[in-house]
Design an enzyme around this catalytic site. Structure first.
Site, short mmCIF file in Angstrom:
data_model
loop_
_atom_site.label_atom_id
_atom_site.label_comp_id
_atom_site.label_asym_id
_atom_site.label_seq_id
_atom_site.Cartn_x
_atom_site.Cartn_y
_atom_site.Cartn_z
CE LYS A 168 56.46 -38.20 47.62
NZ LYS A 168 57.25 -39.18 46.92
CG ASP A 170 59.58 -39.37 44.24
OD1 ASP A 170 60.34 -40.08 44.92
OD2 ASP A 170 58.60 -38.75 44.71
N GLY A 215 48.74 -37.50 42.23
CA GLY A 215 49.28 -36.58 43.26
C GLY A 215 50.77 -36.36 43.01
N GLY A 216 51.48 -36.00 44.08
CA GLY A 216 52.90 -35.67 43.96
C GLY A 216 53.73 -36.80 43.38
CB ALA A 217 54.11 -40.37 44.26
O1 LIG Z 1 58.15 -41.47 47.90
C1 LIG Z 1 59.11 -41.49 48.64
C2 LIG Z 1 59.12 -42.34 49.82
C3 LIG Z 1 59.15 -41.47 51.05
O2 LIG Z 1 57.98 -40.69 51.11
C4 LIG Z 1 59.14 -42.38 52.30
O3 LIG Z 1 58.04 -42.65 52.77
O4 LIG Z 1 60.20 -42.82 52.73
C5 LIG Z 1 60.36 -40.54 50.98
C6 LIG Z 1 60.30 -39.66 49.77
O5 LIG Z 1 61.46 -38.86 49.67
C7 LIG Z 1 60.22 -40.53 48.53
O6 LIG Z 1 60.05 -39.70 47.41
#
Ligand SMILES: O=C1C[C@@](O)(C(=O)O)C[C@@H](O)[C@@H]1O
Length: 437
Positions: A281, A319, A358-360
């Protein structure tokens, strides 16, 4: 493993939506060629492909080659719909008897390649060689070590002058199977329930999730870029939505090892947008041509759209709003007084304990900050925790302190680490949850 089982499984395959069924004679114990083939072909509920793989080609048959070829010849005589010959054998038979065919049976000539997928030119030469055996259909299976190799198979499928099946097995190869009808593949292979075949998707997922029967050359592709990727619920969420919108599109899991190479290869308008998951991310930002201001502030992108007018990649972060509003909805439900919702966010003034920077985690931290929460951040990389804490005016704590952390009443714990991801879904980053006691 027995003829009875073959007959039973062929009916199951039909019930589960197969159009054609492949029978592997080398899996049948104490196989009696003529007798067993007669039963199989008399009781087939669907067109049948007869395969008798020797050990050297990845099958189970270890016996005499003459007996194996005799069995395949019997299958031709008894009217199997398709018989599969490995390239080496097909070439030998052609040179000796100048024909592979018998009756109306179609011949599939197959070739399994271990290691890196050959170049476009090598694949094209191989296909020409296979075609020269007199095959009706050629089948090339590789084992991709990188998703970028699959483009060579798509190229082969797109430019072939004859019916071709070409795909790579394994997690990195999955999209070559799912997308093969888009590029013109004659068959898509799937395993029936209870008989998982390593490297192949299930027939159920082909029919119910991806609906491969609707995929054609105009199908627009969307995908999740992640590593690993198999855990994602994205395909079962997005594909029905895309269909509901009556849009000819498909959402597939893309196991990506190298972002730069990925974007170089998957650069056509056919690949119209991507979700971005763990661990990319943050890293993906450098491959976006433009980044939405919120995603720029957060420093993470989880959604990329290829702008149709100029093909540029635009990065967004969904997110942040999604996770924060989900928490607000859940908290509001608990707090709803006299059925009325408060205008103030239930996160305002709350202690917000974030594990994972991290990104999330970054999206969560920025989201919680906009709602006025007090943010405490834990990450195995303390420097990373400190940097994020600084950006959201929060506080960073060493990861080792997490088990001893005393949350205040009503504190919110957000897990933005890979801990708890499939297959270890029961795991959480704290050894026990004191909040629930
Ligand atoms: O965090 C998530 C879940 C995800 O990574 C998935 O595994 O489907 C898809 C991403 O776009 C979303 O932000």
């Amino acid at each position: 493993e027995s003829v009875d089982q073959v007959v039973e499984e062929m009916h199951k395959a039909k019930a589960q939506g197969a159009d054609v069924v492949e029978v592997r004679l080398d899996c049948i114990k104490q196989f009696q060629a003529h007798q067993d083939l007669e039963i199989i072909l008399k009781s087939k509920p669907l067109p049948v492909i007869i395969v008798y793989r020797p050990k050297c080609e990845g099958g189970l048959y270890e016996g005499d080659e003459t007996a194996r070829l005799e069995a395949l010849r019997s299958a031709l005589k008894l009217g199997a719909d398709y018989v599969d010959f490995e390239l080496k054998v097909a070439a030998e038979l052609m040179s000796k008897q100048n024909k592979l065919h018998c009756g109306g049976t179609k011949v599939i000539v197959s070739c399994f390649l271990d290691g890196v997928t050959p170049s476009k030119e090598e694949l094209s030469n191989l296909a020409t060689h296979m075609k020269a055996t007199g095959a009706d259909i050629i089948k090339i299976v590789t084992s991709a070590s990188n998703i970028t190799e699959l483009a060579r198979l798509f190229h082969l499928l797109s430019y072939s002058q004859m019916p071709v099946v070409a795909y790579a097995v394994g997690e990195r190869g999955l999209i070559s199977q799912l997308l093969s009808p888009k590029f013109g593949s004659t068959l898509v292979y799937g395993s029936i329930e209870g008989m998982a075949v390593p490297g192949l998707p299930t027939l159920e997922s082909l029919r119910k999730v991806y609906k491969v029967e609707h995929i054609n050359s105009d199908t627009t592709v969307f995908g999740l870029i992640s590593k690993p990727v198999g855990h994602s619920k994205g395909p079962i969420l997005h594909n029905p939505t895309i269909r509901h919108m009556n849009f000819n599109g498909l959402y597939v899991p893309m196991f990506v090892d190298n972002l730069k190479e990925f974007f170089e290869v998957y650069s056509t308008p056919d690949f119209a947008g991507f979700s971005v998951g763990f661990p990319y991310k943050e890293a993906v930002i450098q491959f976006c041509d433009e980044v939405h201001p919120l995603a720029q502030t957060i420093g993470a992108v989880n959604t990329i759209v290829r702008r149709p007018s100029d093909g540029k990649l635009i990065g967004y972060n969904t997110d942040c709003e999604a996770s924060v509003t989900a928490m607000e909805d859940a908290l509001q439900e608990c707090q709803c007084i006299n059925g009325e919702k408060s205008l103030v966010s239930p996160l305002a003034g709350k202690e917000f304990v974030l594990v994972g920077a991290g990104g999330a985690g970054r999206a969560l931290a920025f989201g919680a900050k906009t709602r006025g929460a007090r943010i405490i951040i834990f990450d195995i990389d303390f420097e990373r925790a400190k940097m994020l804490a600084h950006a959201v005016s929060g506080e960073a704590r060493p990861f080792g302190d997490l088990p001893y952390f005393q949350p205040e009443k009503g504190s919110i714990l957000a897990n933005a680490t890979p801990i708890g991801m499939h297959p270890n879904k029961d795991r959480i980053p704290v050894s026990e949850v004191p909040y629930l006691k």
